[in-house]
Design an enzyme around this catalytic site. Structure first.
Site, PDB file in Angstrom:
ATOM      1  N   TRP A 106       0.815  -1.220   0.000  1.00 46.57           N
ATOM      2  CA  TRP A 106       0.000   0.000   0.000  1.00 46.57           C
ATOM      3  C   TRP A 106       0.842   1.261   0.000  1.00 46.57           C
ATOM      4  O   TRP A 106       0.450   2.269  -0.598  1.00 46.57           O
ATOM      5  CB  TRP A 106      -1.007  -0.032   1.148  1.00 46.57           C
ATOM      6  CG  TRP A 106      -2.025  -1.113   0.926  1.00 46.57           C
ATOM      7  CD1 TRP A 106      -2.182  -2.272   1.635  1.00 46.57           C
ATOM      8  CD2 TRP A 106      -2.987  -1.172  -0.141  1.00 46.57           C
ATOM      9  NE1 TRP A 106      -3.195  -3.032   1.088  1.00 46.57           N
ATOM     10  CE2 TRP A 106      -3.701  -2.390   0.005  1.00 46.57           C
ATOM     11  CE3 TRP A 106      -3.328  -0.309  -1.186  1.00 46.57           C
ATOM     12  CZ2 TRP A 106      -4.724  -2.762  -0.867  1.00 46.57           C
ATOM     13  CZ3 TRP A 106      -4.338  -0.681  -2.055  1.00 46.57           C
ATOM     14  CH2 TRP A 106      -5.033  -1.896  -1.891  1.00 46.57           C
ATOM     15  N   ASP A 176      -1.732   6.461   6.809  1.00 41.71           N
ATOM     16  CA  ASP A 176      -2.798   5.618   6.273  1.00 41.71           C
ATOM     17  C   ASP A 176      -3.127   4.576   7.340  1.00 41.71           C
ATOM     18  O   ASP A 176      -2.350   3.663   7.591  1.00 41.71           O
ATOM     19  CB  ASP A 176      -2.324   4.951   4.978  1.00 41.71           C
ATOM     20  CG  ASP A 176      -3.348   3.994   4.391  1.00 41.71           C
ATOM     21  OD1 ASP A 176      -4.418   3.803   4.998  1.00 41.71           O
ATOM     22  OD2 ASP A 176      -3.063   3.433   3.311  1.00 41.71           O
ATOM     23  N   LYS A 200     -12.676  -2.146   6.915  1.00 41.87           N
ATOM     24  CA  LYS A 200     -12.005  -3.108   7.797  1.00 41.87           C
ATOM     25  C   LYS A 200     -12.682  -3.126   9.173  1.00 41.87           C
ATOM     26  O   LYS A 200     -13.239  -4.138   9.579  1.00 41.87           O
ATOM     27  CB  LYS A 200     -10.535  -2.740   7.982  1.00 41.87           C
ATOM     28  CG  LYS A 200      -9.805  -2.335   6.719  1.00 41.87           C
ATOM     29  CD  LYS A 200      -9.518  -3.475   5.790  1.00 41.87           C
ATOM     30  CE  LYS A 200      -8.608  -3.031   4.666  1.00 41.87           C
ATOM     31  NZ  LYS A 200      -8.270  -4.104   3.737  1.00 41.87           N
TER      32      LYS A 200
END
Length: 367
Positions: A106, A176, A200
């Site tokens: 990511w 993030d 999530k």
């Protein structure tokens, strides 16, 4: 464990498991939302009914994060990936670089998007270690002349997590938090910008939450097309366009549920207990192994493999797991192996059941 006999144990990395109580509440809202005679998907996003949702959503977020008045909260369409481009568009200065702590898939995506806009400088990376650990922190000299430093607090694919989150003097920090936001107690006021997709720990895919300090927001680029200006989304109350009303209401239900669990301290302790239970088994197993450096292991995404001499049993393990009601244990396509995601809604009983299944599988392999 589920009270519904047709429910499986879902260990997917996202979209992920939701509490059954929340699913039931969401189901009721689809037919008659708060006595309005209309379903949640039918109500006007600027109505007083939905105003109340947005007001409570911001209130609960601010309360659980213990944010001071210098921070703003808003929600964006497009999920966290939208912010990979929106952040450098808003904050990357022409004569400076964005600094990155590179820890996997990511951050690689974020770096690639930043390079389309300006300079992305690698301050630290664990790529040489196959991202099985977190990178060594850079020195003050390394961070000179960067306009902000960005990293990912939890790496869903590699199974690493910053347990002590890096801070840098005199340089804004962007984090993030897509896969571990609201999974533990933190000082959320220490960051200049945090963001995360909701799929999530907070509900539905397609939405990102953004928490930003006012001083950092003031430095944003006001010459962008309006939809890419983060300040415009804040000013519009997260409704610059017609928002994902169901996803935002689901996030509110998740925040209520989280408070019912005892808040961040309680959920953090439970998440640690779940992860440690599974890691303890993996570390003594003669068939499975956890490849991530112990100090950097994630409490959210437990990555594990079969030991080299048992690699040919991978498909068998996944097949038998699915037959046993344990789903979404395959590792990400970029690394293979296995992954069990233990987000907030995952119960300790489910983790124990998975561990017992793995013990039985190990016994069969060794027989």
């Amino acid at each position: 464990m589920s009270k519904h006999k047709n429910r499986v144990l879902n260990f997917g990395a996202g979209p992920s498991l939701l509490p059954e109580k929340v699913i039931e509440q969401l189901q009721q809202s689809l037919w008659n939302f708060q006595g309005s005679g209309m379903g949640l998907l039918e109500i006007y996003h600027r109505s007083s009914l939905f105003d109340e949702v947005m007001e409570e959503l911001e209130y609960r977020f601010r309360k659980i994060l213990k944010l001071d008045e210098s921070s703003h909260i808003f929600f964006l369409p497009g999920g966290a990936s939208f912010l990979f481009a929106a952040i450098p568009l808003n904050f990357l200065k022409k004569d400076q670089a964005a600094g990155f702590l590179h820890s996997g898939y990511w951050t690689d995506k974020a770096i690639a998007e930043t390079k389309r806009i300006g300079e992305a400088r690698l301050l630290a990376s664990s790529e040489a270690d196959q991202f099985l650990c977190l990178p060594t922190l850079p020195t003050a000299t390394d961070t000179k002349d960067v306009c902000y430093i960005q990293y990912c607090s939890n790496n869903t694919i590699e199974g690493t997590q910053w347990h002590s989150l890096p801070r840098f003097e005199n340089t804004p920090v962007v984090v993030d938090m897509s896969s571990d936001i609201l999974s533990r107690e933190l000082d959320f006021n220490q960051f200049d910008l945090i963001f995360g997709g909701l799929q999530k720990n907070l509900g539905a895919a397609g939405i990102a939450v953004c928490v930003i300090r006012d001083s950092f927001l003031q430095s944003s680029n006001k010459g962008l097309p309006i939809f890419f200006q983060l300040s415009a989304h804040l000013t519009a109350g997260s409704r610059l366009n017609t928002p994902h009303t169901l996803g935002l209401y689901l996030c509110l239900l998740m925040l209520r549920w989280l408070e019912d669990q005892g808040g961040l301290i309680a959920i953090g302790e439970e998440n640690r207990r779940k992860a440690e239970f599974l890691y303890e088994y993996l570390d003594q197993s003669s068939v499975f192994e956890a490849p991530v450096r112990e100090a950097d292991r994630s409490h959210m995404n437990i990555v594990f493999d079969l030991k080299p001499e048992h690699k040919e049993q991978e498909e068998r393990f996944l097949s038998e797991a699915e037959d046993g009601g344990f789903l979404s244990l395959a590792g990400h396509r970029s690394r293979g192996g296995f992954r069990a995601s233990l987000y907030n809604a995952q119960s300790f009983d489910s983790v124990r059941a998975l561990t017992l299944f793995m013990e039985k599988f190990e016994s069969k392999i060794k027989a």
